[in-house]
Design an enzyme around this catalytic site. Structure first.
Site, mmCIF file in Angstrom:
data_model
loop_
_atom_site.group_PDB
_atom_site.id
_atom_site.type_symbol
_atom_site.label_atom_id
_atom_site.label_comp_id
_atom_site.label_asym_id
_atom_site.label_seq_id
_atom_site.Cartn_x
_atom_site.Cartn_y
_atom_site.Cartn_z
ATOM 1 N N LYS A 66 -44.351 -8.361 -33.984
ATOM 2 C CA LYS A 66 -44.420 -9.086 -32.704
ATOM 3 C C LYS A 66 -45.521 -10.142 -32.648
ATOM 4 O O LYS A 66 -45.859 -10.651 -31.581
ATOM 5 C CB LYS A 66 -44.580 -8.142 -31.484
ATOM 6 N N HIS A 128 -45.100 -6.583 -42.760
ATOM 7 C CA HIS A 128 -45.938 -6.052 -41.672
ATOM 8 C C HIS A 128 -46.954 -5.045 -42.221
ATOM 9 O O HIS A 128 -47.656 -4.396 -41.448
ATOM 10 C CB HIS A 128 -45.073 -5.291 -40.659
ATOM 11 N N ARG A 150 -52.120 -12.563 -33.530
ATOM 12 C CA ARG A 150 -51.782 -12.911 -32.139
ATOM 13 C C ARG A 150 -52.625 -12.049 -31.213
ATOM 14 O O ARG A 150 -52.961 -10.902 -31.555
ATOM 15 C CB ARG A 150 -50.275 -12.642 -31.913
ATOM 16 N N PHE A 249 -39.146 -22.765 -30.164
ATOM 17 C CA PHE A 249 -38.554 -21.576 -29.547
ATOM 18 C C PHE A 249 -37.118 -21.866 -29.099
ATOM 19 O O PHE A 249 -36.209 -21.066 -29.344
ATOM 20 C CB PHE A 249 -39.422 -21.134 -28.361
HETATM 21 P P1 A3P Z 1 -42.422 -12.408 -27.028
HETATM 22 O O1 A3P Z 1 -41.773 -11.072 -27.056
HETATM 23 O O2 A3P Z 1 -43.795 -12.416 -26.411
HETATM 24 O O3 A3P Z 1 -41.528 -13.460 -26.418
HETATM 25 P P2 A3P Z 1 -41.954 -11.251 -34.449
HETATM 26 O O4 A3P Z 1 -41.117 -12.337 -34.987
HETATM 27 O O5 A3P Z 1 -43.174 -10.989 -35.294
HETATM 28 O O6 A3P Z 1 -41.168 -10.020 -34.176
HETATM 29 O O7 A3P Z 1 -42.550 -11.762 -33.054
HETATM 30 C C1 A3P Z 1 -41.714 -11.933 -31.949
HETATM 31 C C2 A3P Z 1 -42.428 -12.761 -30.904
HETATM 32 O O8 A3P Z 1 -42.484 -14.133 -31.355
HETATM 33 C C3 A3P Z 1 -41.668 -12.778 -29.578
HETATM 34 O O9 A3P Z 1 -42.661 -12.874 -28.552
HETATM 35 C C4 A3P Z 1 -40.851 -14.049 -29.701
HETATM 36 O O10 A3P Z 1 -40.422 -14.585 -28.468
HETATM 37 C C5 A3P Z 1 -41.867 -14.965 -30.363
HETATM 38 N N1 A3P Z 1 -41.229 -16.094 -31.028
HETATM 39 C C6 A3P Z 1 -40.147 -16.083 -31.824
HETATM 40 N N2 A3P Z 1 -39.824 -17.320 -32.198
HETATM 41 C C7 A3P Z 1 -40.723 -18.142 -31.632
HETATM 42 C C8 A3P Z 1 -40.904 -19.564 -31.643
HETATM 43 N N3 A3P Z 1 -40.093 -20.353 -32.325
HETATM 44 N N4 A3P Z 1 -41.944 -20.069 -30.949
HETATM 45 C C9 A3P Z 1 -42.780 -19.273 -30.259
HETATM 46 N N5 A3P Z 1 -42.642 -17.916 -30.197
HETATM 47 C C10 A3P Z 1 -41.630 -17.368 -30.875
#
Ligand code: A3P
Length: 274
Positions: A66, A128, A150, A249
């Site tokens: 995350k 991870h 993060r 995003f």
């Molecule tokens: P949130 O749940 O706070 O929205 P991971 O990929 O390590 O599992 O992390 C997921 C998090 O990264 C999620 O956060 C997701 O929305 C965010 N995320 C994924 N793609 C993203 C992007 N292109 N830009 C910014 N955040 C992104």
């Protein structure tokens, strides 16, 4: 240019179906003191992972769940595709129909690492895991490591929603129940604070670059430029803009069904900081 990544979606969809038929207390197992989801990881796969010969030109994306690993992973895949196109005149893997392997190192089958040993360089590997649980060759051969971190509050919020949306992970009735688990080492892939403290020991190594979710979100152009410089990849202005645009995003969410399957709905949630 997005990958269809059928293999990626298939592995996650299968894990979700298997987990739907399991009880909450069966979902995680412990290996070397850390919990992992049984539908994604196994002790056999962890043992097989030791046979992976990591190369000095491999690119390792290390990030706790995350922290934005799918996002930075998208940036890295595009940068490598641009590099390959320039240096090997190869029509980049960005356009490939299929990923060679599931990108997270610790997720797969026991034969994965033998297959990975045959893949051409540079390989992009996400993980991870804590540094001590990675194949020793990562550090011995000085692979390039991009360490993504993060804000813990945002990681916790994201993990809470993710746990409640993903059947392979134990869900929580209340935020308080989740928060206790988050703070008491009950999370899959371990405790975030231990993760930060263990990886911090490597943060000053010359082959390690640290980037935060927050700085990348604030200035994605600069973030992508810095990552490319660390990897020794030169970019034209147009290539830079394209990597930034494709990893936004909005773009990733729009393509989520194709790139991440059902998992995409849970993954691309809100992208807020603080
Ligand atoms: P949130 O749940 O706070 O929205 P991971 O990929 O390590 O599992 O992390 C997921 C998090 O990264 C999620 O956060 C997701 O929305 C965010 N995320 C994924 N793609 C993203 C992007 N292109 N830009 C910014 N955040 C992104």
């Amino acid at each position: 240019m997005e990958k269809s990544r059928k293999k990626f979606a298939d592995i996650i969809d299968k894990a979700m179906v298997t987990a739907n038929a399991m009880n909450r207390d069966e979902l995680l197992f412990s290996y070397k003191g850390i919990l992992y989801p049984v539908t994604f990881c196994s002790p056999e796969v962890f043992r097989a992972m030791e046979s992976l010969e990591v190369r000095s030109d491999d690119i390792i994306l290390a990030g706790y769940p995350k922290s934005g690993t799918n996002w930075v992973g998208q940036i890295l895949s595009d940068l490598v595709a641009i590099f390959e196109k320039k240096t090997q005149n190869k029509e980049s893997s960005v356009n490939d129909e299929e990923l060679e392997e599931f990108p997270y190192l610790e997720i797969g089958d026991t034969g994965k690492y033998e297959r990975m040993n045959k893949l051409p360089s540079p390989r992009v590997i996400f993980t991870h895991l804590l540094p001590e649980n990675l194949p020793k060759s990562i550090f011995k051969n000085k692979a390039k490591i991009l360490l993504l971190i993060r804000n813990p509050k945002d990681v916790a919020t994201s993990f809470y929603h993710f746990s409640n949306g993903m059947s392979p992970l134990p869900s929580y009735e209340t935020w308080d129940d989740f928060f206790i688990a988050f703070m008491t080492k009950k999370m899959p892939w371990g405790c975030y604070f231990e993760y930060l403290s263990e990886w911090n020991k490597y943060a000053d190594d010359e082959n390690v670059m640290t980037i935060t979710y927050e700085e990348l979100k604030k200035n994605p152009v600069l973030g992508v430029e810095n990552i490319a410089a660390f990897l020794g990849i030169s970019l034209t202005e147009k290539e830079l803009q394209s990597v930034v645009e494709r990893s936004s995003f909005q773009s990733m969410k729009k393509n989520a069904q194709k790139t991440h399957g059902a998992f995409g709905n849970v993954l691309f949630r809100k992208e807020v900081t603080g």
